[in-house]
Write an enzyme that holds these catalytic residues in place. Sequence first.
Site, PDB file in Angstrom:
ATOM      1  N   LYS A  13       0.844  -1.222   0.000  1.00 25.69           N
ATOM      2  CA  LYS A  13       0.000   0.000   0.000  1.00 25.69           C
ATOM      3  C   LYS A  13       0.867   1.256   0.000  1.00 25.69           C
ATOM      4  CE  LYS A  13      -2.089  -1.007   3.912  1.00 25.69           C
ATOM      5  NZ  LYS A  13      -1.426  -2.288   4.207  1.00 25.69           N
ATOM      6  N   ARG A  88     -10.154   0.779   7.959  1.00 25.79           N
ATOM      7  CA  ARG A  88      -9.632  -0.532   8.324  1.00 25.79           C
ATOM      8  C   ARG A  88     -10.698  -1.442   8.901  1.00 25.79           C
ATOM      9  NH1 ARG A  88      -3.922   0.423   8.549  1.00 25.79           N
ATOM     10  NH2 ARG A  88      -2.967  -1.551   9.076  1.00 25.79           N
ATOM     11  N   ARG A 122      11.574  -5.891   5.845  1.00 24.25           N
ATOM     12  CA  ARG A 122      11.421  -4.499   5.368  1.00 24.25           C
ATOM     13  C   ARG A 122      12.369  -3.542   6.098  1.00 24.25           C
ATOM     14  NH1 ARG A 122       5.616  -1.835   5.484  1.00 24.25           N
ATOM     15  NH2 ARG A 122       5.700  -2.627   7.631  1.00 24.25           N
ATOM     16  N   ARG A 153      10.836  -1.073  11.242  1.00 28.10           N
ATOM     17  CA  ARG A 153       9.673  -0.700  12.049  1.00 28.10           C
ATOM     18  C   ARG A 153       9.523  -1.603  13.267  1.00 28.10           C
ATOM     19  NH1 ARG A 153       4.557   0.410   8.129  1.00 28.10           N
ATOM     20  NH2 ARG A 153       3.553  -0.844   9.747  1.00 28.10           N
ATOM     21  N   ARG A 164      -1.023  -8.665  13.266  1.00 26.99           N
ATOM     22  CA  ARG A 164      -1.545  -7.712  12.265  1.00 26.99           C
ATOM     23  C   ARG A 164      -2.269  -8.457  11.147  1.00 26.99           C
ATOM     24  NH1 ARG A 164       3.938  -5.068  10.908  1.00 26.99           N
ATOM     25  NH2 ARG A 164       2.844  -4.058   9.193  1.00 26.99           N
TER      26      ARG A 164
HETATM   27  P1  AP5 Z   1       4.810  -1.629   1.949  1.00 25.48           P
HETATM   28  O1  AP5 Z   1       4.519  -0.833   0.733  1.00 25.48           O
HETATM   29  O2  AP5 Z   1       5.534  -0.963   3.048  1.00 25.48           O
HETATM   30  O3  AP5 Z   1       3.477  -2.365   2.462  1.00 25.48           O
HETATM   31  P2  AP5 Z   1       2.192  -1.813   3.193  1.00 25.48           P
HETATM   32  O4  AP5 Z   1       1.011  -2.459   2.540  1.00 25.48           O
HETATM   33  O5  AP5 Z   1       2.216  -0.332   3.266  1.00 25.48           O
HETATM   34  O6  AP5 Z   1       2.402  -2.499   4.602  1.00 25.48           O
HETATM   35  P3  AP5 Z   1       2.269  -1.878   6.070  1.00 25.48           P
HETATM   36  O7  AP5 Z   1       3.034  -2.792   6.963  1.00 25.48           O
HETATM   37  O8  AP5 Z   1       2.610  -0.435   6.097  1.00 25.48           O
HETATM   38  O9  AP5 Z   1       0.737  -2.068   6.311  1.00 25.48           O
HETATM   39  P4  AP5 Z   1      -0.001  -2.023   7.630  1.00 25.48           P
HETATM   40  O10 AP5 Z   1      -1.388  -1.879   7.165  1.00 25.48           O
HETATM   41  O11 AP5 Z   1       0.290  -3.181   8.517  1.00 25.48           O
HETATM   42  O12 AP5 Z   1       0.674  -0.776   8.391  1.00 25.48           O
HETATM   43  P5  AP5 Z   1       0.181   0.714   8.659  1.00 25.48           P
HETATM   44  O13 AP5 Z   1       1.381   1.553   8.729  1.00 25.48           O
HETATM   45  O14 AP5 Z   1      -0.915   1.084   7.769  1.00 25.48           O
HETATM   46  O15 AP5 Z   1       5.645  -2.923   1.486  1.00 25.48           O
HETATM   47  C1  AP5 Z   1       6.030  -3.921   2.414  1.00 25.48           C
HETATM   48  C2  AP5 Z   1       7.364  -4.557   2.000  1.00 25.48           C
HETATM   49  O16 AP5 Z   1       7.170  -5.243   0.780  1.00 25.48           O
HETATM   50  C3  AP5 Z   1       8.503  -3.566   1.745  1.00 25.48           C
HETATM   51  O17 AP5 Z   1       9.715  -4.154   2.109  1.00 25.48           O
HETATM   52  C4  AP5 Z   1       8.437  -3.333   0.240  1.00 25.48           C
HETATM   53  O18 AP5 Z   1       9.688  -2.926  -0.293  1.00 25.48           O
HETATM   54  C5  AP5 Z   1       8.007  -4.704  -0.235  1.00 25.48           C
HETATM   55  N1  AP5 Z   1       7.203  -4.639  -1.463  1.00 25.48           N
HETATM   56  C6  AP5 Z   1       6.223  -3.744  -1.775  1.00 25.48           C
HETATM   57  N2  AP5 Z   1       5.716  -4.007  -2.990  1.00 25.48           N
HETATM   58  C7  AP5 Z   1       6.380  -5.105  -3.448  1.00 25.48           C
HETATM   59  C8  AP5 Z   1       6.311  -5.868  -4.657  1.00 25.48           C
HETATM   60  N3  AP5 Z   1       5.439  -5.565  -5.643  1.00 25.48           N
HETATM   61  N4  AP5 Z   1       7.141  -6.943  -4.781  1.00 25.48           N
HETATM   62  C9  AP5 Z   1       8.021  -7.252  -3.796  1.00 25.48           C
HETATM   63  N5  AP5 Z   1       8.155  -6.569  -2.658  1.00 25.48           N
HETATM   64  C10 AP5 Z   1       7.335  -5.510  -2.479  1.00 25.48           C
HETATM   65  O19 AP5 Z   1      -0.430   0.571  10.133  1.00 25.48           O
HETATM   66  C11 AP5 Z   1       0.410   0.246  11.231  1.00 25.48           C
HETATM   67  C12 AP5 Z   1      -0.426   0.198  12.497  1.00 25.48           C
HETATM   68  O20 AP5 Z   1      -1.010   1.496  12.753  1.00 25.48           O
HETATM   69  C13 AP5 Z   1      -1.620  -0.769  12.476  1.00 25.48           C
HETATM   70  O21 AP5 Z   1      -1.230  -2.076  12.838  1.00 25.48           O
HETATM   71  C14 AP5 Z   1      -2.542  -0.120  13.514  1.00 25.48           C
HETATM   72  O22 AP5 Z   1      -2.115  -0.421  14.825  1.00 25.48           O
HETATM   73  C15 AP5 Z   1      -2.322   1.375  13.294  1.00 25.48           C
HETATM   74  N6  AP5 Z   1      -3.301   1.929  12.330  1.00 25.48           N
HETATM   75  C16 AP5 Z   1      -3.023   2.441  11.106  1.00 25.48           C
HETATM   76  N7  AP5 Z   1      -4.162   2.824  10.492  1.00 25.48           N
HETATM   77  C17 AP5 Z   1      -5.173   2.561  11.360  1.00 25.48           C
HETATM   78  C18 AP5 Z   1      -6.589   2.694  11.278  1.00 25.48           C
HETATM   79  N8  AP5 Z   1      -7.188   3.176  10.177  1.00 25.48           N
HETATM   80  N9  AP5 Z   1      -7.327   2.316  12.347  1.00 25.48           N
HETATM   81  C19 AP5 Z   1      -6.746   1.834  13.467  1.00 25.48           C
HETATM   82  N10 AP5 Z   1      -5.412   1.641  13.603  1.00 25.48           N
HETATM   83  C20 AP5 Z   1      -4.621   1.997  12.533  1.00 25.48           C
HETATM   84 MG    MG Z   2       2.356   1.078   4.812  1.00 23.61          MG
END
Ligand code: AP5
Ligand code: MG
Length: 212
Positions: A13, A88, A122, A153, A164
């Site tokens: 994402k 979410r 990552r 992270r 997660r």
């Molecule tokens: P990356 O692009 O970083 O993936 P991502 O989908 O953004 O993964 P996140 O871990 O950020 O998602 P998340 O939803 O768990 O975390 P968030 O920060 O939103 O890519 C991942 C890896 O894969 C990287 O190494 C990248 O290089 C690699 N990659 C990417 N594309 C690739 C490809 N095509 N091929 C190969 N490799 C690839 O949320 C974190 C926390 O915040 C949550 O757990 C929660 O506690 C809180 N939070 C956030 N939003 C909310 C909400 N709306 N409500 C409540 N709590 C929330």
């Molecule tokens: Mg992300």
Amino acid sequence: MNIVILGAPGAGKGTQAKRIAEHYGIPHISTGDIFRKQISERTPLGVLAQSYIDRGNLVPDDVTLEVVRNRLAEPDCKEGYILDGFPRNVFQAEALGGITALDAVIDIHVPVSRLMARLTGRRVCPGCGESYHVDTLEGKNTCAKCGENLYRRADDNEATVAERLSVYASQTEPLIGFYNSLGLLKTIDGDKDKESVFAKIRSVLDGLYDNH
Ligand code: AP5
Ligand code: MG
């Protein structure tokens, strides 16, 4: 264009939202990034959010909604935005529907078996936000774009990633059906290299922009 990007943890994402934001000139709004900034600044919101994020659980809806409502009210969102990590759950999706109208919801689909390795390997740039995987860094730990030292992270350890993924399956995955029934869902195969995934997203969004 008001766009939401959906997908499991590690689906890509953030990687794709960054490219979409740069290409279409719209702000990238990541609730995870907003919370991590607050955590690094040790604000009261950051302290509260950290207690949930470190366990892999969702930050409470009322807190998250307030953050998003305030961010969407900023002037740079007038011409559109890409929302990453929000909504979410169905409650957040319904609340978002009361704040703004969406043009598209992009769901990046990646088999679950790929996600653990993507996340535990990552590394993130604190300067520009680019994500890397250790396997592609050839022993280096600096950003190829801006030279900053990369970090891991706190929630990218195996136990927290497992939680997660489980929270995603129970709370976030139902949004695929929710947005499909509203006719907004665009599913993209995320199990391809980053540039191929972005090319597919662009072809979907270019079609929408032409009709906008
Ligand atoms: P990356 O692009 O970083 O993936 P991502 O989908 O953004 O993964 P996140 O871990 O950020 O998602 P998340 O939803 O768990 O975390 P968030 O920060 O939103 O890519 C991942 C890896 O894969 C990287 O190494 C990248 O290089 C690699 N990659 C990417 N594309 C690739 C490809 N095509 N091929 C190969 N490799 C690839 O949320 C974190 C926390 O915040 C949550 O757990 C929660 O506690 C809180 N939070 C956030 N939003 C909310 C909400 N709306 N409500 C409540 N709590 C929330
Ligand atoms: Mg992300």
